[in-house]
Design an enzyme around this catalytic site. Sequence first.
Site, PDB file in Angstrom:
ATOM      1  N   GLY A  47     -10.998   2.394   3.915  1.00  0.00           N
ATOM      2  CA  GLY A  47     -10.808   3.176   2.705  1.00  0.00           C
ATOM      3  C   GLY A  47     -10.746   4.679   2.912  1.00  0.00           C
ATOM      4  O   GLY A  47     -11.293   5.431   2.108  1.00  0.00           O
ATOM      5  N   LEU A  65      -2.107  -9.900  -2.885  1.00  0.00           N
ATOM      6  CA  LEU A  65      -1.163  -9.742  -3.996  1.00  0.00           C
ATOM      7  C   LEU A  65      -1.936  -9.811  -5.303  1.00  0.00           C
ATOM      8  O   LEU A  65      -2.853 -10.619  -5.438  1.00  0.00           O
ATOM      9  CB  LEU A  65      -0.153 -10.876  -3.987  1.00  0.00           C
ATOM     10  CG  LEU A  65       1.190 -10.676  -3.319  1.00  0.00           C
ATOM     11  CD1 LEU A  65       2.134 -11.804  -3.722  1.00  0.00           C
ATOM     12  CD2 LEU A  65       1.812  -9.339  -3.678  1.00  0.00           C
ATOM     13  N   HIS A 110       2.697   2.747   1.209  1.00  0.00           N
ATOM     14  CA  HIS A 110       3.091   1.947   2.369  1.00  0.00           C
ATOM     15  C   HIS A 110       3.306   2.902   3.544  1.00  0.00           C
ATOM     16  O   HIS A 110       3.943   3.948   3.373  1.00  0.00           O
ATOM     17  CB  HIS A 110       4.381   1.188   2.044  1.00  0.00           C
ATOM     18  CG  HIS A 110       4.764   0.242   3.131  1.00  0.00           C
ATOM     19  ND1 HIS A 110       4.098  -0.945   3.342  1.00  0.00           N
ATOM     20  CD2 HIS A 110       5.701   0.329   4.109  1.00  0.00           C
ATOM     21  CE1 HIS A 110       4.628  -1.560   4.387  1.00  0.00           C
ATOM     22  NE2 HIS A 110       5.600  -0.816   4.864  1.00  0.00           N
ATOM     23  N   GLU A 158      -0.336  10.570   4.392  1.00  0.00           N
ATOM     24  CA  GLU A 158      -0.897   9.806   3.267  1.00  0.00           C
ATOM     25  C   GLU A 158      -1.949  10.639   2.545  1.00  0.00           C
ATOM     26  O   GLU A 158      -1.938  10.760   1.321  1.00  0.00           O
ATOM     27  CB  GLU A 158      -1.540   8.506   3.766  1.00  0.00           C
ATOM     28  CG  GLU A 158      -0.532   7.535   4.344  1.00  0.00           C
ATOM     29  CD  GLU A 158      -1.127   6.174   4.652  1.00  0.00           C
ATOM     30  OE1 GLU A 158      -2.358   6.072   4.838  1.00  0.00           O
ATOM     31  OE2 GLU A 158      -0.355   5.211   4.702  1.00  0.00           O
TER      32      GLU A 158
END
Length: 192
Positions: free
Chosen positions: A9, A84, A101, A171
């Site tokens: 995380g 998912l 992603h 990111e």
Amino acid sequence: MAILASGSGSNAANFMVYFRNHPRISVSLVVSNNASAYVLERACKEGIPTAVLPGPAWEEPRQVLSLFDRYGITAVVLAGYMRLLPPYFINKYPDRIFNIHPALLPGFGGKGMYGMHVHRTVIAAGEKQSGITIHLVNERYDQGPILFQATVEVEPGDTPETLAAKVQKLEHKHYPKTIETHLLNNPNHTPA
Ligand code: GRF
């Protein structure tokens, strides 16, 4: 917002810091499917409520949705979340679930494309560039509308690990900012 994460995380932690004193947006809940995910510790240290929802728990829509309602969640950020989401959850937050992603979609995405697999495949394909893609989440892997992309050079001598480090820097730089801009430009959402 709620953050969903399955692992360490680092992106989730970055969101916790970025929105710590934000006047309009807060990280109000951190959810993991994995009870031993380090992200849960990071959230506790920040004083952010956490919940663990393993796979079978998602089969109880009422309980899941009431958890998110209890914390007033109107947007959901996926940060290394490895499962998912069920259709009822996606339908509850139309255009309000985000993913990042670690490559330039539509290439190098889809089932099995996560973590080091992505960077290994990018290098093996001889790509000169890689990067990040921030996108809305729908029911198919990595196929929701793209909100933002940024690129890094793949240099001769790059390994999956060095490329991963460069991508992670991007990111951290762009994910919270992109979501902040998107939410502030698309306010007043009441969940279905
Ligand atoms: C990131 O590389 C992100 O692109 C992908 O999962 C990874 C999560 O990393 N979706 P971290 O747990 O935030 O460090």
